[in-house]
Design an enzyme around this catalytic site. Structure first.
Site, PDB file in Angstrom:
ATOM      1  N   ASP A   1      -1.224  -3.906   5.264  1.00  0.00           N
ATOM      2  CA  ASP A   1      -0.606  -2.187   5.053  1.00  0.00           C
ATOM      3  C   ASP A   1      -0.522  -1.271   6.299  1.00  0.00           C
ATOM      4  O   ASP A   1       0.718  -1.943   7.034  1.00  0.00           O
ATOM      5  CB  ASP A   1      -2.255  -1.623   5.299  1.00  0.00           C
ATOM      6  CG  ASP A   1      -2.872  -0.130   5.289  1.00  0.00           C
ATOM      7  OD1 ASP A   1      -3.061  -0.528   3.583  1.00  0.00           O
ATOM      8  OD2 ASP A   1      -2.530   0.647   4.941  1.00  0.00           O
TER       9      ASP A   1
ATOM     10  N   GLY B   1      -9.573  -2.540   3.658  1.00  0.00           N
ATOM     11  CA  GLY B   1     -10.123  -4.098   3.627  1.00  0.00           C
ATOM     12  C   GLY B   1     -11.215  -4.464   2.372  1.00  0.00           C
ATOM     13  O   GLY B   1     -11.861  -6.023   2.941  1.00  0.00           O
TER      14      GLY B   1
ATOM     15  N   CYS C   1      -1.834  -3.720   0.146  1.00  0.00           N
ATOM     16  CA  CYS C   1      -2.673  -2.668   0.560  1.00  0.00           C
ATOM     17  C   CYS C   1      -4.028  -3.039   0.699  1.00  0.00           C
ATOM     18  O   CYS C   1      -4.816  -2.563  -0.130  1.00  0.00           O
ATOM     19  CB  CYS C   1      -2.639  -2.145  -0.667  1.00  0.00           C
ATOM     20  SG  CYS C   1      -0.699  -1.399  -1.189  1.00  0.00           S
TER      21      CYS C   1
ATOM     22  N   CYS D   1      -7.731   2.894  -8.283  1.00  0.00           N
ATOM     23  CA  CYS D   1      -8.969   3.292  -8.684  1.00  0.00           C
ATOM     24  C   CYS D   1      -8.625   5.196 -10.052  1.00  0.00           C
ATOM     25  O   CYS D   1      -8.973   5.817  -9.009  1.00  0.00           O
ATOM     26  CB  CYS D   1      -9.835   3.829  -7.662  1.00  0.00           C
ATOM     27  SG  CYS D   1      -9.225   4.745  -6.100  1.00  0.00           S
TER      28      CYS D   1
END
Ligand SMILES: C[S@@+](CC[C@H](N)C(=O)[O-])C[C@H]1O[C@@H](n2cnc3c(N)ncnc32)[C@H](O)[C@@H]1O
Length: 378
Positions: free
Chosen positions: A224, A203, A199, A320
């Site tokens: 992606d 980049g 994923c 995250c």
């Protein structure tokens, strides 16, 4: 006389109305409006601070002005009052300046109301009904993190995520949070290893992984799902002259044979609850049921990633966010479906153990909050 230039506060009020009413993204709206307004770079910075800060602290600002409001407010008046409250309560602007400059930025019709409300707010600090309101998060995010991290740790994380993030730049000029740099380093990939980033857009991690790789046979493979994201990824790869082979592919159905890679990174789409400081409007956009939906996708992505791991290869799963379902919940799934995988060496630095994985709290080192899991196929 010089042509009249809109003030920072007037631009900020217009931007806040568009973000609130039209559901526009704060960063996109603001970029366009700042260009149009032709503000000095100092005024641009100040306007950004006003718009991002007021957007973050919207719930707290509304609660603070609420006792002084009698009727319904039109959107520009509400935006002006929120902006004034933000300056008074969180930016610590001297009351006189916050009130008068905000009043100057609104039309004659509402200036009396804005003046009266802000003066009263300046005279008496607000009493908050609860901590979620004071910290300005939706109840569900506050409750979720309190449950998943414990109230003390959650409140500290939520407080840190109300501060704007510092800008950290890599050696090649790419702007990337330290937490993301540490995730890329966690792959411990050498030049010869076959590396897949499942994923990958835009980049950040793929280009970090490709540093020092020169030959086309040693390119990092970066995928992606979405065409627009793959394009963004390709542009960054070209700009940085990075040795990354870009492809558009569904990470849950990879076009590779079993056991094709030595290092696989699944930096999965997630609720972003560890990176809320980065996008000021994110907390108001994420839906509570997104977590369950994302966790389902994350489990599918790691399952497919395990399929392409060569013997001895390492899987790195990162998000995250700080929710249990998207972190240790995904590892619970891996442990039951792929019991053969074994944990790699512990993460060093400010990471704390969370099951077999590692959690980086936003308050630990002033970075984004992250969860990382490193597993090896024997
Ligand atoms: C957290 S971002 C990745 C950030 C990136 N690794 C970096 O460091 O710059 C997650 C990405 O996953 C992509 N994505 C979502 N679903 C996917 C899928 N099924 N397969 C592959 N990529 C997917 C999204 O388009 C998004 O770009």
């Amino acid at each position: 006389m010089s042509p009249s230039r809109p003030t920072s506060r007037r631009v900020a009020i217009d931007a806040l109305v568009r973000i609130d009413q039209g559901g526009a993204y704060a960063n996109l709206v603001l970029a366009g409006m700042l260009d149009q307004a032709r503000l000095s770079s100092e005024d641009r910075r100040f306007t950004t601070e006003l718009v991002y800060g007021t957007t973050r602290m919207r719930r707290a600002c509304d609660a603070a002005i609420e006792p002084y409001i009698l009727g319904a407010l039109d959107p520009p008046t509400r935006a002006a009052l929120r902006l004034g409250a933000y300056q008074l309560l969180f930016l610590r602007t001297p009351p006189h300046a916050a009130v008068s400059a905000t009043v100057d930025a609104v039309g004659r019709k509402t200036s009396g109301l804005v003046n009266a409300v802000l003066r009263r707010l300046a005279a008496r600090p607000p009493t908050w009904p609860d901590v979620a309101t004071r910290l300005s998060y939706p109840d569900w995010i506050f409750d979720r993190l309190c449950l998943d991290l414990g109230p003390e740790v959650a409140v500290a994380a939520l407080e840190v995520m109300n501060q704007p993030p510092p800008v950290t730049e890599r050696g090649d000029g790419y702007i990337q949070d330290l937490a993301s740099q540490w995730v890329a380093a966690a792959l411990e990939a050498t030049d010869r290893e076959r590396v897949l980033d499942v994923c990958a857009a835009p980049g950040g991690k793929a280009t970090a992984l490709a540093a020092g790789r020169a030959t086309s046979s040693s390119a990092v493979v970066a995928a992606d799902l979405r065409g627009s994201r793959a394009l963004l990824l390709r542009r960054n790869v070209e700009r940085l002259r990075s040795n990354v082979a870009v492809l558009r592919a569904d990470g849950a159905q990879l076009p590779f044979r079993d056991g094709s890679f030595d290092r696989v990174l699944v930096d999965a789409p997630c609720s972003g609850l560890g990176a809320l400081r980065r996008r000021p409007d994110a907390r108001w956009r994420i839906e509570p049921d997104a977590i369950e939906r994302l966790a389902t996708l994350q489990r599918r992505l790691v399952d497919e990633a395990v399929r392409v791991l060569a013997p001895g290869a390492m899987l790195v799963y990162s998000v995250c966010t700080l929710s249990v379902l998207e972190s240790t919940g995904v590892d619970d799934h891996l442990a039951s479906v792929h019991p053969e995988l074994v944990p790699a060496a512990p993460m060093e630095g400010p990471w704390i153990a969370s099951g077999r994985g590692w959690l980086l709290l936003p308050q630990a080192a002033g970075t984004d909050g992250m969860y990382v899991l490193r597993l090896r196929r024997p």
